[in-house]
Scaffold this motif. Structure first.
Motif, PDB file in Angstrom:
ATOM      1  N   ASN A 169       2.467  -3.079 -11.504  1.00 17.73           N
ATOM      2  CA  ASN A 169       1.580  -3.586 -10.386  1.00 17.73           C
ATOM      3  C   ASN A 169       1.457  -5.237 -10.698  1.00 17.73           C
ATOM      4  O   ASN A 169       0.473  -5.955 -11.489  1.00 17.73           O
ATOM      5  CB  ASN A 169      -0.046  -3.304 -11.039  1.00 17.73           C
ATOM      6  N   LYS A 174       2.937  -3.909  -3.601  1.00 22.73           N
ATOM      7  CA  LYS A 174       2.806  -2.938  -2.467  1.00 22.73           C
ATOM      8  C   LYS A 174       3.700  -3.303  -1.440  1.00 22.73           C
ATOM      9  O   LYS A 174       4.088  -2.303  -0.648  1.00 22.73           O
ATOM     10  CB  LYS A 174       1.391  -3.118  -2.059  1.00 22.73           C
ATOM     11  N   THR A 175       4.255  -4.732  -1.277  1.00 17.88           N
ATOM     12  CA  THR A 175       5.313  -4.870  -0.084  1.00 17.88           C
ATOM     13  C   THR A 175       6.457  -4.003  -0.556  1.00 17.88           C
ATOM     14  O   THR A 175       7.187  -3.660   0.183  1.00 17.88           O
ATOM     15  CB  THR A 175       5.380  -6.425  -0.319  1.00 17.88           C
ATOM     16  N   GLU A 177       6.873  -1.491  -2.573  1.00 22.37           N
ATOM     17  CA  GLU A 177       6.658  -0.226  -2.362  1.00 22.37           C
ATOM     18  C   GLU A 177       6.867   0.492  -0.844  1.00 22.37           C
ATOM     19  O   GLU A 177       7.614   1.358  -0.735  1.00 22.37           O
ATOM     20  CB  GLU A 177       5.396   0.431  -2.600  1.00 22.37           C
ATOM     21  N   ARG A 178       6.421  -0.405   0.017  1.00 21.40           N
ATOM     22  CA  ARG A 178       6.486  -0.075   1.478  1.00 21.40           C
ATOM     23  C   ARG A 178       8.082  -0.134   1.655  1.00 21.40           C
ATOM     24  O   ARG A 178       8.677   0.764   2.563  1.00 21.40           O
ATOM     25  CB  ARG A 178       5.710  -0.917   2.180  1.00 21.40           C
ATOM     26  N   GLY A 201      -0.124   7.457  -7.964  1.00 22.29           N
ATOM     27  CA  GLY A 201       0.363   6.420  -7.053  1.00 22.29           C
ATOM     28  C   GLY A 201       1.762   6.009  -7.753  1.00 22.29           C
ATOM     29  O   GLY A 201       1.975   6.018  -8.930  1.00 22.29           O
ATOM     30  N   VAL A 203       2.530   2.663  -7.953  1.00 24.57           N
ATOM     31  CA  VAL A 203       2.354   1.507  -8.718  1.00 24.57           C
ATOM     32  C   VAL A 203       1.885   1.780 -10.109  1.00 24.57           C
ATOM     33  O   VAL A 203       0.912   2.550 -10.211  1.00 24.57           O
ATOM     34  CB  VAL A 203       1.209   0.580  -7.825  1.00 24.57           C
ATOM     35  N   GLY A 334      -4.502  -0.609  -2.061  1.00 27.44           N
ATOM     36  CA  GLY A 334      -3.222  -0.459  -1.878  1.00 27.44           C
ATOM     37  C   GLY A 334      -2.762  -1.626  -0.819  1.00 27.44           C
ATOM     38  O   GLY A 334      -1.575  -1.665  -0.499  1.00 27.44           O
ATOM     39  N   GLU A 336      -1.183  -5.674  -0.499  1.00 33.02           N
ATOM     40  CA  GLU A 336      -0.759  -6.615  -1.199  1.00 33.02           C
ATOM     41  C   GLU A 336      -1.690  -8.004  -1.559  1.00 33.02           C
ATOM     42  O   GLU A 336      -2.382  -8.259  -0.431  1.00 33.02           O
ATOM     43  CB  GLU A 336       0.668  -7.157  -0.630  1.00 33.02           C
ATOM     44  N   LEU A 385      -0.598  -0.897   4.960  1.00 31.36           N
ATOM     45  CA  LEU A 385      -0.625   0.213   4.054  1.00 31.36           C
ATOM     46  C   LEU A 385       0.666   1.097   4.415  1.00 31.36           C
ATOM     47  O   LEU A 385       1.123   0.852   5.451  1.00 31.36           O
ATOM     48  CB  LEU A 385      -2.011   0.969   4.703  1.00 31.36           C
TER      49      LEU A 385
END
Length: 385
Positions: A169, A174-175, A177-178, A201, A203, A334, A336, A385
């Motif tokens: 984290n 989050k970017t 992760e996508r 999750g 992260v 969630g 960024e 998201l």
């Protein structure tokens, strides 16, 4: 190529010919160790070398100063010069005389970074930290996506058939992760682990590092370097690394040398573990695994995903005014941190009042309860998201 290396290569071919004649084809793996440059002196190198000799897993080859105890090993003598030792190490690797090497410092090219390995304190699990030194890319998010591939390469080369992966984290999580989900949806075999915190999750929090919730944790190299130092030296006060297997092998697209890094503060246990790590990687054919993983990732659109991560953001052409203010009690997590304000403006443009905030697990967008489903849909459409 130096005369010393030429003679060694000649001996390799002579030994191979003998093996063919006698029917004994299996040769022991050889792993090198450069012995100069430690802040802790040569004694830690000696302790690690003899610990490896006692285990008899592979043949240890020393590169460095003439010390009395080096007579117990195959030894390539150099002056106390890291540049000379690095050049000799490269020659030995490229000639095939050694199949891996552990060294204190090495300048990897841009695009290559190292994957460290530690034992987590909570459950004693192995955790690969991707990455810990080197620069995979000048763009942080792209670097972390590539670091994920590098972490999987190291884990697979060490025998884990389907490593689980999580993203620390940190900024960009989050970017990243996508991007990894997109890679997975395009057909790249990738198994996400899950945070052990109640909300789960992909992260990971600090607790997950201590637990070893996944096999591979993805982060930027600077954060990974700090993590390695904390894991390896927290019990000694910081000036003697006692735990783990060092900062690991340099991995990257089109890179196949098995060079593993330790620190100038690495103690004998870490040096010995790093040598065993290099041996596992050599046995697992690190270079071939790396080539195969990058090919599979490229087939799933890795290059396109990376180009999108490095593309310049579109310039804002108009000022967006917020809709009428509403009470906002519903949280959307969630997103960024660097995209948080842009995500809010996307909702304003859709006539949904929103505010940014920081929840207990990270950045959040706040909306009125009645607008929650619509807001989530808008953010998904805009790829937040």
């Amino acid at each position: 190529m130096s005369d010393q290396v030429k003679q060694t290569v000649k001996k390799v071919f002579e030994d191979l010919a003998t093996s063919l004649e006698t029917g004994r084809m299996e040769a022991k793996i050889k792993i090198g160790l450069t012995i100069d440059g430690s802040e802790l002196g040569l004694d830690v190198m000696k302790q690690a070398a003899f610990a490896i000799k006692q285990k008899n897993l592979f043949d240890l080859v020393l590169i460095g100063s003439d010390v009395e105890w080096a007579a117990e090993f195959e030894h390539y003598s150099t002056t106390d010069c890291q540049k000379e030792a690095a050049e000799l190490m490269e020659e030995l690797l490229d000639s095939g005389e050694i199949q891996g090497c552990v060294t204190l410092h090495y300048n990897f090219p841009i695009g290559v970074s190292t994957v460290g390995k530690v034992i987590t304190p909570a459950l004693g699990r192995e955790l690969y930290i991707a990455t810990t030194t080197g620069t995979t890319s000048g763009a942080r998010n792209e670097a972390m996506v590539l670091n994920a591939i590098n972490g999987l390469v190291a884990a697979k080369a060490c025998g884990i058939k389907q490593p689980t992966i999580g993203i620390l984290n940190v900024e960009g999580a989050k970017t990243v992760e996508r991007s990894l989900i997109a890679l997975q949806e395009n057909g790249y075999e990738l198994a996400f682990g899950e945070s052990q915190r109640e909300d789960g999750g992909k992260v990971l929090r600090g607790n997950d590092l201590l637990l070893g919730s996944v096999d591979v944790v993805v982060c930027d190299s600077l954060t990974g370097n700090i993590l390695m130092k904390l894991f390896s030296a927290y019990s000694s006060g910081g000036n003697y690394e006692t735990l783990g297997a060092g900062y690991g092998p340099g991995i990257g697209r089109h890179y196949d040398r098995n060079i593993c890094i330790i620190s100038r503060a690495s103690g004998a246990p870490v040096i010995a573990n790093a040598l065993e790590y290099a041996y596992e990687l050599a046995k697992g054919k690190l270079g071939k695994v790396s080539q195969a993983e990058y090919q599979k990732a490229d087939q799933a659109g890795l290059k396109q995903i990376c180009s999108e991560l490095t593309a310049a953001p579109a310039a804002q052409t108009k000022e967006i005014e917020p809709p009428a203010k509403e009470i906002v009690t519903s949280e959307i997590a969630g997103i960024e941190i660097m995209e948080l304000e842009d995500a809010v403006k996307v909702l304003w443009e859709a006539d949904i009042y929103a505010e940014s905030g920081m929840g207990c697990t990270g950045p959040i967008v706040l909306v009125n309860e009645k607008n929650l489903p619509a807001a989530q849909d808008e953010l998904k459409k805009a790829n937040y998201l």
